[in-house]
Design an enzyme around this catalytic site. Structure first.
Site, mmCIF file in Angstrom:
data_model
loop_
_atom_site.group_PDB
_atom_site.id
_atom_site.type_symbol
_atom_site.label_atom_id
_atom_site.label_comp_id
_atom_site.label_asym_id
_atom_site.label_seq_id
_atom_site.Cartn_x
_atom_site.Cartn_y
_atom_site.Cartn_z
ATOM 1 N N SER A 72 0.813 -1.221 0.000
ATOM 2 C CA SER A 72 0.000 0.000 0.000
ATOM 3 C C SER A 72 0.843 1.265 0.000
ATOM 4 O O SER A 72 0.400 2.320 0.453
ATOM 5 C CB SER A 72 -0.964 0.023 1.197
ATOM 6 O OG SER A 72 -1.770 -1.140 1.200
ATOM 7 N N ARG A 73 2.057 1.170 -0.515
ATOM 8 C CA ARG A 73 2.980 2.311 -0.594
ATOM 9 C C ARG A 73 3.382 2.853 0.783
ATOM 10 O O ARG A 73 3.863 3.965 0.904
ATOM 11 C CB ARG A 73 2.388 3.451 -1.446
ATOM 12 C CG ARG A 73 2.189 3.085 -2.917
ATOM 13 C CD ARG A 73 3.531 2.799 -3.575
ATOM 14 N NE ARG A 73 3.437 2.575 -5.007
ATOM 15 C CZ ARG A 73 3.352 1.384 -5.587
ATOM 16 N NH1 ARG A 73 3.309 0.287 -4.847
ATOM 17 N NH2 ARG A 73 3.294 1.269 -6.905
ATOM 18 N N MET A 74 3.192 2.030 1.825
ATOM 19 C CA MET A 74 3.612 2.422 3.172
ATOM 20 C C MET A 74 5.017 1.871 3.417
ATOM 21 O O MET A 74 5.263 1.050 4.296
ATOM 22 C CB MET A 74 2.606 1.915 4.211
ATOM 23 C CG MET A 74 1.232 2.555 4.092
ATOM 24 S SD MET A 74 1.271 4.329 4.465
ATOM 25 C CE MET A 74 1.467 4.270 6.242
#
Length: 214
Positions: A191-193
């Site tokens: 999630s692009r975290m």
């Protein structure tokens, strides 16, 4: 917007990176990641983006090859008269980026840059294949040439000049050392975290480690 491009994405899920996972010294941490990258048999594992700034203040980037690293920093070799050589003569700072896609990892490095001493450049130059040593003499790197034929003629001229096999290092060719002041380790996450841990060199000579938001 071109959706065929905009929709390209990949969710990263291989690993995580926590403060408790990393060494106190960033070169030690780089060495750990470097060994994993080598053992993973990545192609062109030593390929890195080198970013410089021109005398006019314009940024430029290109791929070069890491040839060594130690506690002092990161080493690569090139033509001193090339565009990047002129950039570093004007602004002795550089940034490096490694992207190891198969490991979902990136390493960013910023620091000062200086030429290696002649003995170190000589030693590496003489370890190169003969054809590459001739190429260092033949190519006026980053200058305009009429066509491919001109380059081939220059190579043939130098090949004849050094037919004996005794090829000294050109004065315009040698190594640079990037001494880091910042090293960031990036591990892809879902999630692009992403995980981002950055080391910064302090005036006292020690390093701090902090987490950056993705």
């Amino acid at each position: 917007m071109n959706n065929a491009i905009a929709d390209i994405r990949q969710d990263y899920r291989l690993r995580s990176l926590n403060e408790t996972d990393v060494a106190a010294d960033p070169i030690t941490q780089f060495g750990s990641w470097w060994k994993e990258a080598m053992h993973s048999q990545l192609e062109e594992v030593n390929a890195m983006t080198l970013a410089t700034v021109s005398p006019e203040g314009k940024p430029a980037a290109r791929i070069v090859l890491l040839k060594d690293y130690d506690a002092n920093g990161f080493v690569f070799f090139t033509n001193y008269d090339s565009e990047k050589g002129r950039d570093m003569a004007a602004h002795p700072f550089a940034a490096l980026v490694f992207f190891w896609k198969d490991l979902e990892r990136q390493v960013r490095i910023e620091g000062t840059v200086a030429k290696l001493d002649a003995a170190e450049s000589d030693a590496y130059f003489h370890s190169r294949p003969q054809a590459s040593r001739i190429g260092a003499w033949a190519s006026p790197q980053s200058t305009v040439v009429a066509d491919r034929e001109e380059l081939e003629k220059r190579y043939e001229t130098m090949q004849a000049r050094f037919a004996s096999g005794n090829i000294p290092r050109p004065e315009h060719w040698g190594g640079y050392l990037v001494t880091p002041t910042m090293i960031e380790f990036w591990q892809g996450r879902p999630s692009r975290m992403h995980d981002r841990l950055v080391y910064r060199l302090q005036d006292t000579g020690g390093w701090t480690v902090a987490r950056l938001a993705p």
